[in-house]
Motif scaffolding. Structure first.
Motif, PDB file in Angstrom:
ATOM      1  N   VAL A 112      28.041  45.198 -29.389  1.00 51.96           N
ATOM      2  CA  VAL A 112      28.100  45.786 -30.954  1.00 51.96           C
ATOM      3  C   VAL A 112      29.799  45.757 -31.290  1.00 51.96           C
ATOM      4  N   GLY A 113      30.156  44.542 -32.085  1.00 52.87           N
ATOM      5  CA  GLY A 113      31.666  44.751 -32.599  1.00 52.87           C
ATOM      6  C   GLY A 113      31.705  45.169 -33.897  1.00 52.87           C
ATOM      7  N   SER A 114      30.740  45.559 -34.545  1.00 51.42           N
ATOM      8  CA  SER A 114      30.621  45.967 -36.073  1.00 51.42           C
ATOM      9  C   SER A 114      29.522  46.896 -36.170  1.00 51.42           C
ATOM     10  N   ILE A 115      29.590  47.512 -37.539  1.00 49.96           N
ATOM     11  CA  ILE A 115      28.477  48.338 -38.005  1.00 49.96           C
ATOM     12  C   ILE A 115      27.066  47.485 -38.395  1.00 49.96           C
ATOM     13  N   LEU A 116      27.384  46.198 -38.579  1.00 47.58           N
ATOM     14  CA  LEU A 116      26.441  45.380 -38.720  1.00 47.58           C
ATOM     15  C   LEU A 116      25.840  45.307 -37.582  1.00 47.58           C
ATOM     16  N   ASP A 117      26.102  44.919 -36.362  1.00 46.29           N
ATOM     17  CA  ASP A 117      25.464  44.808 -35.127  1.00 46.29           C
ATOM     18  C   ASP A 117      24.639  46.047 -34.922  1.00 46.29           C
ATOM     19  N   LEU A 118      25.088  47.227 -35.084  1.00 50.74           N
ATOM     20  CA  LEU A 118      24.275  48.537 -34.866  1.00 50.74           C
ATOM     21  C   LEU A 118      23.345  48.584 -35.807  1.00 50.74           C
ATOM     22  N   ALA A 119      23.435  48.251 -37.167  1.00 53.85           N
ATOM     23  CA  ALA A 119      22.207  48.172 -38.261  1.00 53.85           C
ATOM     24  C   ALA A 119      21.149  47.408 -37.858  1.00 53.85           C
ATOM     25  N   ARG A 120      21.546  46.213 -37.098  1.00 58.20           N
ATOM     26  CA  ARG A 120      20.396  45.481 -36.628  1.00 58.20           C
ATOM     27  C   ARG A 120      19.695  46.057 -35.388  1.00 58.20           C
ATOM     28  N   ILE A 121      20.262  46.554 -34.400  1.00 54.57           N
ATOM     29  CA  ILE A 121      19.630  47.315 -33.343  1.00 54.57           C
ATOM     30  C   ILE A 121      18.824  48.397 -33.918  1.00 54.57           C
ATOM     31  N   VAL A 122      19.475  49.229 -34.743  1.00 57.91           N
ATOM     32  CA  VAL A 122      18.535  50.378 -35.348  1.00 57.91           C
ATOM     33  C   VAL A 122      17.134  49.810 -35.976  1.00 57.91           C
ATOM     34  N   LYS A 123      17.412  48.643 -36.737  1.00 51.20           N
ATOM     35  CA  LYS A 123      16.203  48.195 -37.540  1.00 51.20           C
ATOM     36  C   LYS A 123      15.081  47.782 -36.436  1.00 51.20           C
ATOM     37  N   GLN A 124      15.689  47.039 -35.480  1.00 48.02           N
ATOM     38  CA  GLN A 124      14.716  46.268 -34.681  1.00 48.02           C
ATOM     39  C   GLN A 124      13.889  47.540 -33.920  1.00 48.02           C
ATOM     40  N   ARG A 125      14.552  48.422 -33.515  1.00 44.98           N
ATOM     41  CA  ARG A 125      14.287  49.659 -32.808  1.00 44.98           C
ATOM     42  C   ARG A 125      12.976  50.278 -33.756  1.00 44.98           C
ATOM     43  N   ARG A 126      13.393  50.423 -34.899  1.00 49.50           N
ATOM     44  CA  ARG A 126      12.376  50.925 -35.827  1.00 49.50           C
ATOM     45  C   ARG A 126      11.186  50.240 -36.004  1.00 49.50           C
ATOM     46  N   ASP A 127      11.276  48.908 -36.158  1.00 47.42           N
ATOM     47  CA  ASP A 127      10.248  48.041 -36.288  1.00 47.42           C
ATOM     48  C   ASP A 127       9.287  48.065 -35.232  1.00 47.42           C
ATOM     49  N   GLU A 128       9.959  48.132 -34.000  1.00 48.64           N
ATOM     50  CA  GLU A 128       8.923  48.282 -32.699  1.00 48.64           C
ATOM     51  C   GLU A 128       8.273  49.518 -32.667  1.00 48.64           C
ATOM     52  N   LEU A 129       8.778  50.764 -33.096  1.00 43.90           N
ATOM     53  CA  LEU A 129       8.052  51.848 -33.177  1.00 43.90           C
ATOM     54  C   LEU A 129       7.068  51.937 -34.332  1.00 43.90           C
ATOM     55  N   GLY A 130       7.171  50.953 -35.161  1.00 50.17           N
ATOM     56  CA  GLY A 130       6.101  50.713 -36.212  1.00 50.17           C
ATOM     57  C   GLY A 130       6.248  51.937 -37.376  1.00 50.17           C
ATOM     58  N   TRP A 131       7.630  52.408 -37.418  1.00 49.94           N
ATOM     59  CA  TRP A 131       7.906  53.548 -38.400  1.00 49.94           C
ATOM     60  C   TRP A 131       8.598  52.856 -39.709  1.00 49.94           C
ATOM     61  N   SER A 132       8.140  53.411 -40.746  1.00 48.86           N
ATOM     62  CA  SER A 132       8.661  53.230 -42.188  1.00 48.86           C
ATOM     63  C   SER A 132      10.268  54.111 -42.155  1.00 48.86           C
ATOM     64  N   ILE A 133      11.013  53.446 -43.166  1.00 42.45           N
ATOM     65  CA  ILE A 133      12.484  54.103 -43.183  1.00 42.45           C
ATOM     66  C   ILE A 133      12.231  55.755 -43.501  1.00 42.45           C
ATOM     67  N   LEU A 134      11.177  56.125 -44.382  1.00 42.51           N
ATOM     68  CA  LEU A 134      10.749  57.370 -44.474  1.00 42.51           C
ATOM     69  C   LEU A 134      10.642  58.283 -43.147  1.00 42.51           C
ATOM     70  N   GLN A 135       9.652  57.616 -42.502  1.00 41.49           N
ATOM     71  CA  GLN A 135       9.137  58.328 -41.228  1.00 41.49           C
ATOM     72  C   GLN A 135      10.465  58.480 -40.286  1.00 41.49           C
ATOM     73  N   LEU A 136      11.338  57.540 -40.199  1.00 42.74           N
ATOM     74  CA  LEU A 136      12.589  57.537 -39.454  1.00 42.74           C
ATOM     75  C   LEU A 136      13.325  58.576 -39.908  1.00 42.74           C
ATOM     76  N   ALA A 137      13.615  58.707 -41.434  1.00 38.40           N
ATOM     77  CA  ALA A 137      14.284  59.547 -42.080  1.00 38.40           C
ATOM     78  C   ALA A 137      14.091  61.029 -41.595  1.00 38.40           C
ATOM     79  N   GLU A 138      12.769  61.381 -41.881  1.00 39.91           N
ATOM     80  CA  GLU A 138      12.038  62.535 -41.581  1.00 39.91           C
ATOM     81  C   GLU A 138      12.243  63.162 -40.022  1.00 39.91           C
ATOM     82  N   THR A 139      12.018  62.247 -39.086  1.00 41.05           N
ATOM     83  CA  THR A 139      12.428  62.505 -37.555  1.00 41.05           C
ATOM     84  C   THR A 139      13.606  62.722 -37.537  1.00 41.05           C
ATOM     85  N   ALA A 140      14.592  61.950 -38.005  1.00 42.78           N
ATOM     86  CA  ALA A 140      16.041  62.254 -37.709  1.00 42.78           C
ATOM     87  C   ALA A 140      16.584  63.540 -38.535  1.00 42.78           C
TER      88      ALA A 140
END
Length: 215
Positions: free
Chosen positions: A47-75
């Protein structure tokens, strides 16, 4: 100088940990983001930039089947922050990023990419500087500001936009060492001409506004 890298890392063979890195690892052992389960070797995604980290976060959220709101509430953060993070906003707060990674069962580990070299003795440093001066800079000092948008590096001759960043990444050197090595005068500006001029203009405008407010 120690280099620090950021990578998504899932280790399968613990016996071959020769490379030490800053890694984000799945604490539940799910390696689907890293490689097929049939593979016997580990894979790191740097991960050389925030964009790389953003891609990993979104990919992991999609794998868990969470919406943005669900992730926000959990975090324990807002959906706006999660959205900003997944869109690679560079000003995202680190502590909130850690909360999001924790909610996604991702662990951050800080490791050096190579052993820290022992500090050079003053005599050795002086010898290096003398050798550098005897060979001379890669380009004449007076030509380092020939391009108003860039500045030339005396070590390698490259024209770069940010000399301190280039020195650190390409030569493992900081600005004071660079100045001492090439005996640069105090008035030598390590910024491109255009950048220095823009900063001077902003300073004059700011001073003028302060004077106007005071009057």
């Amino acid at each position: 100088m120690t280099q620090v890298l950021l990578a998504f890392d899932h280790i399968i063979d613990d016996g071959e940990r020769q490379h030490r890195m800053l890694a984000i690892t799945n604490t539940k052992g799910d390696d689907s983001m890293v490689r097929p389960k049939s593979s016997s070797t580990s894979k790191r995604l740097k991960v050389g930039s925030i964009l790389d980290l953003a891609r990993i976060v979104k990919q992991r959220r999609d794998e868990l089947g969470w919406s943005i709101l669900q992730l926000a509430e959990t975090a324990g953060t807002s959906r706006f922050f999660v959205s900003d993070l997944e869109n690679g906003k560079p000003t995202c707060q680190f502590d909130k990023i850690m909360d999001v990674l924790g909610a996604l069962q991702l662990k951050v580990e800080l490791r050096a990419s190579r052993p820290v070299a022992a500090a050079a003795k003053p005599a050795e440093s002086s010898n290096d500087e003398r050798r550098a001066l005897s060979l001379g800079p890669a380009i004449p000092i007076e030509s380092t500001h020939s391009d108003p948008e860039k500045i030339g590096c005396l070590e390698c001759g490259r024209q770069v936009r940010s000399l301190p960043r280039h020195l650190l990444s390409a030569h493992s050197m900081r600005s004071p060492e660079y100045r001492r090595r090439w005996r640069l005068p105090a008035e030598y500006d390590m910024r491109p001409t255009a950048v220095a001029a823009e900063a001077e203009t902003r300073r004059k405008v700011k001073n003028a506004l302060k004077a106007k407010e005071a009057s």
